[in-house]
Design an enzyme around this catalytic site. Structure first.
Site, PDB file in Angstrom:
ATOM      1  N   GLN A 188      -5.315   0.254  -8.473  1.00 19.92           N
ATOM      2  CA  GLN A 188      -4.043  -0.473  -8.455  1.00 19.92           C
ATOM      3  C   GLN A 188      -2.915   0.544  -8.453  1.00 19.92           C
ATOM      4  O   GLN A 188      -2.966   1.532  -9.190  1.00 19.92           O
ATOM      5  CB  GLN A 188      -3.964  -1.335  -9.707  1.00 19.92           C
ATOM      6  CG  GLN A 188      -2.584  -1.513 -10.335  1.00 19.92           C
ATOM      7  CD  GLN A 188      -1.736  -2.497  -9.565  1.00 19.92           C
ATOM      8  OE1 GLN A 188      -2.260  -3.424  -8.975  1.00 19.92           O
ATOM      9  NE2 GLN A 188      -0.425  -2.304  -9.566  1.00 19.92           N
ATOM     10  N   THR A 189      -1.918   0.350  -7.634  1.00 18.67           N
ATOM     11  CA  THR A 189      -0.760   1.234  -7.718  1.00 18.67           C
ATOM     12  C   THR A 189       0.502   0.513  -7.303  1.00 18.67           C
ATOM     13  O   THR A 189       0.486  -0.351  -6.439  1.00 18.67           O
ATOM     14  CB  THR A 189      -0.949   2.511  -6.865  1.00 18.67           C
ATOM     15  OG1 THR A 189       0.316   3.113  -6.650  1.00 18.67           O
ATOM     16  CG2 THR A 189      -1.565   2.191  -5.528  1.00 18.67           C
ATOM     17  N   ARG A 190       1.584   0.885  -7.962  1.00 17.39           N
ATOM     18  CA  ARG A 190       2.899   0.419  -7.539  1.00 17.39           C
ATOM     19  C   ARG A 190       3.812   1.619  -7.351  1.00 17.39           C
ATOM     20  O   ARG A 190       5.017   1.481  -7.229  1.00 17.39           O
ATOM     21  CB  ARG A 190       3.486  -0.565  -8.558  1.00 17.39           C
ATOM     22  CG  ARG A 190       3.770   0.027  -9.923  1.00 17.39           C
ATOM     23  CD  ARG A 190       4.417  -1.019 -10.809  1.00 17.39           C
ATOM     24  NE  ARG A 190       5.300  -0.456 -11.798  1.00 17.39           N
ATOM     25  CZ  ARG A 190       4.980  -0.241 -13.077  1.00 17.39           C
ATOM     26  NH1 ARG A 190       3.770  -0.526 -13.503  1.00 17.39           N
ATOM     27  NH2 ARG A 190       5.867   0.241 -13.919  1.00 17.39           N
ATOM     28  N   HIS A 194       0.657  10.736  -5.741  1.00 16.86           N
ATOM     29  CA  HIS A 194       0.748  12.189  -5.742  1.00 16.86           C
ATOM     30  C   HIS A 194      -0.648  12.743  -6.004  1.00 16.86           C
ATOM     31  O   HIS A 194      -1.614  11.992  -6.097  1.00 16.86           O
ATOM     32  CB  HIS A 194       1.771  12.659  -6.771  1.00 16.86           C
ATOM     33  CG  HIS A 194       3.161  12.206  -6.440  1.00 16.86           C
ATOM     34  ND1 HIS A 194       3.842  12.668  -5.337  1.00 16.86           N
ATOM     35  CD2 HIS A 194       3.971  11.290  -7.022  1.00 16.86           C
ATOM     36  CE1 HIS A 194       5.032  12.084  -5.270  1.00 16.86           C
ATOM     37  NE2 HIS A 194       5.133  11.234  -6.273  1.00 16.86           N
ATOM     38  N   HIS A 197      -2.933  11.146  -8.723  1.00 13.58           N
ATOM     39  CA  HIS A 197      -3.650   9.904  -8.404  1.00 13.58           C
ATOM     40  C   HIS A 197      -4.788  10.164  -7.419  1.00 13.58           C
ATOM     41  O   HIS A 197      -5.835   9.536  -7.471  1.00 13.58           O
ATOM     42  CB  HIS A 197      -2.694   8.872  -7.831  1.00 13.58           C
ATOM     43  CG  HIS A 197      -1.472   8.679  -8.660  1.00 13.58           C
ATOM     44  ND1 HIS A 197      -0.252   9.204  -8.305  1.00 13.58           N
ATOM     45  CD2 HIS A 197      -1.296   8.073  -9.853  1.00 13.58           C
ATOM     46  CE1 HIS A 197       0.623   8.910  -9.240  1.00 13.58           C
ATOM     47  NE2 HIS A 197       0.031   8.239 -10.191  1.00 13.58           N
ATOM     48  N   GLY A 282      -5.450   3.684 -15.788  1.00 16.94           N
ATOM     49  CA  GLY A 282      -4.841   4.926 -16.276  1.00 16.94           C
ATOM     50  C   GLY A 282      -4.108   4.688 -17.581  1.00 16.94           C
ATOM     51  O   GLY A 282      -4.246   3.641 -18.218  1.00 16.94           O
ATOM     52  N   ARG A 283      -3.324   5.679 -17.975  1.00 20.79           N
ATOM     53  CA  ARG A 283      -2.521   5.508 -19.184  1.00 20.79           C
ATOM     54  C   ARG A 283      -1.348   4.587 -18.873  1.00 20.79           C
ATOM     55  O   ARG A 283      -0.771   4.642 -17.793  1.00 20.79           O
ATOM     56  CB  ARG A 283      -2.002   6.871 -19.643  1.00 20.79           C
ATOM     57  CG  ARG A 283      -3.145   7.828 -19.881  1.00 20.79           C
ATOM     58  CD  ARG A 283      -2.839   8.970 -20.801  1.00 20.79           C
ATOM     59  NE  ARG A 283      -1.496   9.501 -20.766  1.00 20.79           N
ATOM     60  CZ  ARG A 283      -1.074  10.452 -21.587  1.00 20.79           C
ATOM     61  NH1 ARG A 283      -1.886  10.955 -22.494  1.00 20.79           N
ATOM     62  NH2 ARG A 283       0.156  10.898 -21.514  1.00 20.79           N
ATOM     63  N   ASP A 284      -1.023   3.724 -19.821  1.00 18.19           N
ATOM     64  CA  ASP A 284       0.109   2.804 -19.694  1.00 18.19           C
ATOM     65  C   ASP A 284       0.070   2.003 -18.390  1.00 18.19           C
ATOM     66  O   ASP A 284       1.086   1.822 -17.727  1.00 18.19           O
ATOM     67  CB  ASP A 284       1.436   3.565 -19.815  1.00 18.19           C
ATOM     68  CG  ASP A 284       2.594   2.629 -20.175  1.00 18.19           C
ATOM     69  OD1 ASP A 284       2.322   1.562 -20.781  1.00 18.19           O
ATOM     70  OD2 ASP A 284       3.752   2.942 -19.854  1.00 18.19           O
ATOM     71  N   HIS A 285      -1.115   1.500 -18.035  1.00 22.28           N
ATOM     72  CA  HIS A 285      -1.269   0.692 -16.825  1.00 22.28           C
ATOM     73  C   HIS A 285      -0.354  -0.545 -16.887  1.00 22.28           C
ATOM     74  O   HIS A 285      -0.340  -1.260 -17.880  1.00 22.28           O
ATOM     75  CB  HIS A 285      -2.733   0.232 -16.712  1.00 22.28           C
ATOM     76  CG  HIS A 285      -3.026  -0.567 -15.479  1.00 22.28           C
ATOM     77  ND1 HIS A 285      -3.698  -0.044 -14.404  1.00 22.28           N
ATOM     78  CD2 HIS A 285      -2.726  -1.840 -15.135  1.00 22.28           C
ATOM     79  CE1 HIS A 285      -3.799  -0.963 -13.459  1.00 22.28           C
ATOM     80  NE2 HIS A 285      -3.217  -2.066 -13.886  1.00 22.28           N
ATOM     81  N   ALA A 286       0.402  -0.764 -15.806  1.00 17.58           N
ATOM     82  CA  ALA A 286       1.283  -1.941 -15.694  1.00 17.58           C
ATOM     83  C   ALA A 286       2.341  -1.993 -16.795  1.00 17.58           C
ATOM     84  O   ALA A 286       2.900  -3.044 -17.075  1.00 17.58           O
ATOM     85  CB  ALA A 286       0.496  -3.249 -15.660  1.00 17.58           C
TER      86      ALA A 286
END
Ligand SMILES: [Zn+2]
Length: 378
Positions: A188-190, A194, A197, A282-286
């Site tokens: 998932q990415t918003r 880089h 990721h 990942g850390r702090d997702h969303a």
């Protein structure tokens, strides 16, 4: 035999891929019409495609209440966030038309019930804050006062923002099956990708058959990088640095809710419907601001038995290039100090690009940096 059994892919959430698309019924123009917000339109489209399986429509009260309280649907199946349609008043008829912002009807909803809901309680439970400065809470507080529940039939799908990336769950599943993938990790990415990721996704891909890069293209905060720019970044990155037969880039039509931990679960369940067996968290997702603890979005997975979710989370730390190690690393794999690490904040990257400077090659692939620079200067 179900499709999942035939292809050895993971079963959709709840066991069966929902399809709520159908022909336009007669007399739609005579129905009372409700205009949907961008978030509701994204949800409607995902109901149509089965991305929100097992949901077949906007949630009724028994589902809503249990999701808010216990992260489960009324039948006990895990579910993390409300999928609700807010209206001013209870409609007169037993069917209503659902329309986009321009008044074009897209779907009919069979009215099951209209019910009151407590915005503060939903905010506190789902977003872990009642602060109006939180973008998800702000959107919730602006909503109309009743939720309207019922099964939907979508006869007109909204025009996808990126037609070449518009793949429904049935289509990503078919692609995975064609390529012989059984174990697929979703990312998932918003944000633009880089090298950090790239490192995570490739690390995950080393242990499975395929990678689904699944950028979210629904509504985001106005200061997030626009979806068009991000999609172009993924394209140049994948074309230059990933083997074509191991990766698929497709659009995830959801709107961001910024609900952190709960949204991580929700994102994972949706990706299970797209056929992913694994999901990168990942850390702090969303997350947004400092509303959530660094690892909250990973810890919340412990609230479920692994078999209940089906999809397996893969937890990652922030990655960086370490000059001493001479490679990408994380605090898990590199013993050196911060001075040896090349790590730039989003703000710093933005500053560089706006001044016409490329970020260091240890941080961004030059092709990606080029796309971002064009976007910032254009
Ligand atoms: Zn190191």
């Amino acid at each position: 035999m179900t499709v999942a059994e035939a292809t050895h892919l993971i079963e959709p959430h709840g066991g069966k891929l929902v399809d709520r698309s159908g022909p336009r019924p007669d007399g739609v123009e005579k129905l009372e019409q409700i205009a949907l917000t961008p978030r509701e339109l994204s949800d409607l489209d995902m109901l149509a495609s089965g991305a929100l399986s097992p949901l077949e429509g906007f949630m009724a009260r028994h589902d809503y209440e249990r999701v808010v309280d216990e992260l489960r649907l009324a039948n006990g199946v895990p579910w993390a966030l409300p999928v609700c349609l807010a209206v001013d008043r209870e409609p007169g008829g037993d069917q209503v038309a659902l329309a986009d912002g321009a008044g074009v009807p897209l779907a009919v909803l069979d009215v099951e019930q209209a019910y009151e809901y407590d915005k503060e309680r939903e905010a506190e439970r789902c977003f872990r804050t009642t602060d109006e400065a939180h973008p998800g809470v702000a959107r919730l507080y602006e909503q109309k006062p009743l939720y309207l529940a019922g099964r939907v039939t979508v006869f007109e799908r909204a025009e996808p923002a990126f037609p070449e990336l518009a793949l429904d769950p049935a289509q990503t599943r078919a692609t995975f099956a064609e390529r012989g993938w059984r174990r697929v990790v979703g990312f998932q990415t918003r944000n633009p990708i880089h090298r950090a990721h790239e490192y995570l996704t490739k690390g995950a891909l080393e242990t499975v058959d395929g990678l689904l890069i699944h950028p979210l293209v629904g509504e985001t905060k106005s200061d997030d990088v626009p979806a068009g720019t991000r999609v172009e970044c993924y394209r140049v990155l994948v074309d230059n640095y990933y083997p074509a037969d191991r990766v698929l880039v497709a659009a995830f039509p959801a709107a961001m809710r910024y609900a952190g931990p709960r949204e991580a679960i929700w994102h994972a369940i949706c990706r299970k419907n797209y056929g992913c067996s694994h999901f990168i968290v990942g850390r702090d997702h969303a997350g947004v601001g400092d509303y959530y603890g660094t690892y909250d979005a990973q810890l919340i997975f412990e609230e479920f038995e692994p078999h209940e979710l089906g999809i397996e989370p893969m937890f990652f730390e922030h990655a960086f290039f370490c000059r001493v190690c001479g490679q990408m690393s994380t605090p898990k794999t590199c013993p050196h100090g911060g001075d040896d690490h090349v790590f730039l904040s989003g703000t710093k990257v933005r500053e560089l690009l706006e001044n016409g400077q490329l970020p260091p090659a240890e941080f961004s692939r030059p092709e990606v940096a080029e796309v971002l620079m064009q976007a910032y200067r254009g």
